[in-house]
Design a protein around this motif. Structure first.
Motif, mmCIF file in Angstrom:
data_model
loop_
_atom_site.group_PDB
_atom_site.id
_atom_site.type_symbol
_atom_site.label_atom_id
_atom_site.label_comp_id
_atom_site.label_asym_id
_atom_site.label_seq_id
_atom_site.Cartn_x
_atom_site.Cartn_y
_atom_site.Cartn_z
ATOM 1 N N HIS A 4 30.510 52.700 48.289
ATOM 2 C CA HIS A 4 29.144 52.748 47.792
ATOM 3 C C HIS A 4 29.217 53.273 46.362
ATOM 4 O O HIS A 4 30.121 54.031 46.020
ATOM 5 C CB HIS A 4 28.226 53.610 48.670
ATOM 6 C CG HIS A 4 28.566 55.065 48.696
ATOM 7 N ND1 HIS A 4 29.285 55.647 49.711
ATOM 8 C CD2 HIS A 4 28.264 56.079 47.834
ATOM 9 C CE1 HIS A 4 29.416 56.937 49.483
ATOM 10 N NE2 HIS A 4 28.816 57.229 48.347
ATOM 11 N N PRO A 5 28.294 52.853 45.503
ATOM 12 C CA PRO A 5 28.345 53.333 44.119
ATOM 13 C C PRO A 5 28.293 54.856 44.065
ATOM 14 O O PRO A 5 27.560 55.496 44.822
ATOM 15 C CB PRO A 5 27.092 52.706 43.494
ATOM 16 C CG PRO A 5 26.832 51.487 44.310
ATOM 17 C CD PRO A 5 27.217 51.871 45.714
ATOM 18 N N LEU A 6 29.076 55.439 43.174
ATOM 19 C CA LEU A 6 29.169 56.896 43.113
ATOM 20 C C LEU A 6 27.829 57.545 42.768
ATOM 21 O O LEU A 6 27.566 58.675 43.175
ATOM 22 C CB LEU A 6 30.227 57.305 42.088
ATOM 23 C CG LEU A 6 31.673 56.924 42.418
ATOM 24 C CD1 LEU A 6 32.612 57.484 41.357
ATOM 25 C CD2 LEU A 6 32.073 57.409 43.799
ATOM 26 N N ALA A 7 26.983 56.846 42.051
ATOM 27 C CA ALA A 7 25.677 57.406 41.699
ATOM 28 C C ALA A 7 24.764 57.551 42.913
ATOM 29 O O ALA A 7 23.712 58.189 42.819
ATOM 30 C CB ALA A 7 24.996 56.536 40.640
ATOM 31 N N GLN A 8 25.165 56.980 44.071
ATOM 32 C CA GLN A 8 24.375 57.100 45.296
ATOM 33 C C GLN A 8 24.704 58.368 46.072
ATOM 34 O O GLN A 8 24.082 58.646 47.093
ATOM 35 C CB GLN A 8 24.639 55.890 46.203
ATOM 36 C CG GLN A 8 24.187 54.570 45.635
ATOM 37 C CD GLN A 8 22.683 54.499 45.493
ATOM 38 O OE1 GLN A 8 22.150 54.323 44.409
ATOM 39 N NE2 GLN A 8 21.983 54.645 46.600
ATOM 40 N N GLU A 9 25.690 59.143 45.613
ATOM 41 C CA GLU A 9 26.093 60.333 46.353
ATOM 42 C C GLU A 9 24.967 61.359 46.383
ATOM 43 O O GLU A 9 24.126 61.429 45.490
ATOM 44 C CB GLU A 9 27.352 60.947 45.716
ATOM 45 C CG GLU A 9 28.018 62.016 46.544
ATOM 46 C CD GLU A 9 28.349 61.564 47.951
ATOM 47 O OE1 GLU A 9 27.513 61.808 48.847
ATOM 48 O OE2 GLU A 9 29.411 60.961 48.158
ATOM 49 N N THR A 10 24.965 62.171 47.443
ATOM 50 C CA THR A 10 23.939 63.201 47.631
ATOM 51 C C THR A 10 24.231 64.423 46.762
ATOM 52 O O THR A 10 25.385 64.806 46.586
ATOM 53 C CB THR A 10 23.907 63.623 49.112
ATOM 54 O OG1 THR A 10 23.641 62.476 49.912
ATOM 55 C CG2 THR A 10 22.835 64.664 49.366
ATOM 56 N N ASP A 51 23.374 59.807 36.154
ATOM 57 C CA ASP A 51 23.265 58.816 35.073
ATOM 58 C C ASP A 51 24.630 58.478 34.504
ATOM 59 O O ASP A 51 24.925 57.301 34.236
ATOM 60 C CB ASP A 51 22.354 59.364 33.977
ATOM 61 C CG ASP A 51 22.152 58.374 32.841
ATOM 62 O OD1 ASP A 51 21.531 57.322 33.088
ATOM 63 O OD2 ASP A 51 22.620 58.643 31.718
ATOM 64 N N HIS A 52 25.489 59.501 34.343
ATOM 65 C CA HIS A 52 26.833 59.248 33.814
ATOM 66 C C HIS A 52 27.625 58.334 34.747
ATOM 67 O O HIS A 52 28.272 57.366 34.294
ATOM 68 C CB HIS A 52 27.584 60.571 33.626
ATOM 69 C CG HIS A 52 29.041 60.394 33.320
ATOM 70 N ND1 HIS A 52 29.508 59.999 32.084
ATOM 71 C CD2 HIS A 52 30.147 60.535 34.117
ATOM 72 C CE1 HIS A 52 30.822 59.912 32.119
ATOM 73 N NE2 HIS A 52 31.235 60.233 33.330
#
Length: 350
Positions: free
Chosen positions: A99-105, A113-114
């Protein structure tokens, strides 16, 4: 068509007990059995938060790969590696994104954003993307503008159960997942605390990935009115885990987000009713008749679903039958690797 030689870049110990590491270890082994010459590159375990030295070493190791050995990049590396460094790599790159890392909790807005920008930019440099679920594929198309034809869904495989089911009474509620905020074990404990009037036992098994969170869960368990019925088992051996699955009546995971969720497949092949959350890839992974899905982060709703399954044997039996039927249709791990091999050979075979 000739099966191409491949490299697989994975951070840290490939034997780490998380769904993502299990998937990649079985993929590496399965591609090797399928006839590929596989080179395993072990990069720093600090990804996706590498030091400057970690980043330089990773880029150097990847840049040394010859142009005729395509490299699969684990998502923790791919989503955080320096884009300019990735552009230096001669070998064709394939991203493996659970899953895209920006989806992490629990990310700060700046960190989210980075990671989003880094992964989006890096996706412009790869030949293909492998994902474990249609959900992750949709996210990459809709939010990251990845062309649909460059993404292949390679659903995780399963092993057939080694032990026959032997459910015991009172009913055992089993939860399996690393001790990390994203898995929602705190929500599960809160939900179980609302079920003191029913007869049950619960075991939460998972590697203490986040030590501070693991300690907070232990404190929460001790303070619960049903503390004597909840076992926070932490990391357990495979033998113990297989025994827990065999004795369980219900599988429960109060996850906030999943890119797939191998543990759901493990529950399905054992015919276990599932109580979880309607988030991420869970609705794609858990068939409707086999599971009750509630909003994430809602202990009252989760308690209600657990109450229904525990208190109604007929409901539990219907869900178990649906789970077993769905589990029987799931691919093996070698079948999963063979699917990936077809994709990669079509891209890079001679």
């Amino acid at each position: 068509m000739t099966r191409p030689p491949l490299a697989f870049a994975i951070p840290g110990d490939i034997a780490t007990l998380t769904g993502g590491y299990i998937y990649e270890r079985r993929l590496l082994e399965g591609l090797r059995r399928a006839g590929h010459d596989m080179r395993h590159l072990e990069l720093s375990a600090n990804f996706p938060d590498p030091s400057t030295a970690d980043m330089a070493q990773a880029v150097a190791a990847l840049a040394e790969l010859p142009a005729d050995r395509p490299v699969i990049l684990d998502g923790l590396v791919f989503g955080s590696i320096d884009t300019a460094g990735l552009a230096r790599i001669r070998a064709p790159a394939v991203a493996m994104i659970h899953h895209p890392l920006a989806q992490e909790t629990g990310l700060t807005p700046a960190r989210r954003d980075h990671l989003f920008r880094t992964e989006r930019d890096n996706l412009g440099l790869v030949r293909h993307v492998l994902v474990p679920s249609p959900h992750t594929r949709r996210i990459l198309i809709e939010r990251y503008a990845v062309p649909s034809g460059t993404i292949s869904v390679v659903r995780p495989g399963t092993d057939r159960p080694r032990l026959p089911p032997r459910p015991q009474h009172p009913p055992l509620i089993l939860s399996v997942g690393i001790l990390h905020p994203r898995k929602g074990h705190d929500i599960l404990i809160a939900a179980l605390s609302r079920l003191a009037d029913l007869d049950w036992r619960a075991v939460i098994a998972g590697n203490p990935w986040d030590r501070d969170h693991a300690r907070a869960l232990a404190r929460q368990c001790r303070a619960s009115p049903v503390a004597d019925r909840i076992t926070l088992a932490g990391r357990v051996s495979d033998e113990v885990l297989q025994d827990l699955y065999a004795r369980a009546h219900v599988f429960a995971l109060a996850t906030h987000y999943e890119g797939h969720g191998i543990v759901f497949d493990e529950a399905l092949v054992r015919g276990l009713p599932i109580v979880s959350c309607a988030t991420g890839a869970v609705p794609d992974t858990v068939p409707g008749g086999a599971g009750l899905l509630v909003p994430p982060g809602d202990p009252d709703a989760l308690a209600g679903a657990l109450r229904r399954v525990i208190a109604d044997p007929d409901c539990r039996h219907r869900m178990a039958m649906a789970a077993g039927a769905a589990g029987a249709r799931l691919p093996s791990w070698q079948g999963m690797a063979d699917r990936a091999s077809l994709v990669l050979t079509g891209l890079f075979g001679g």
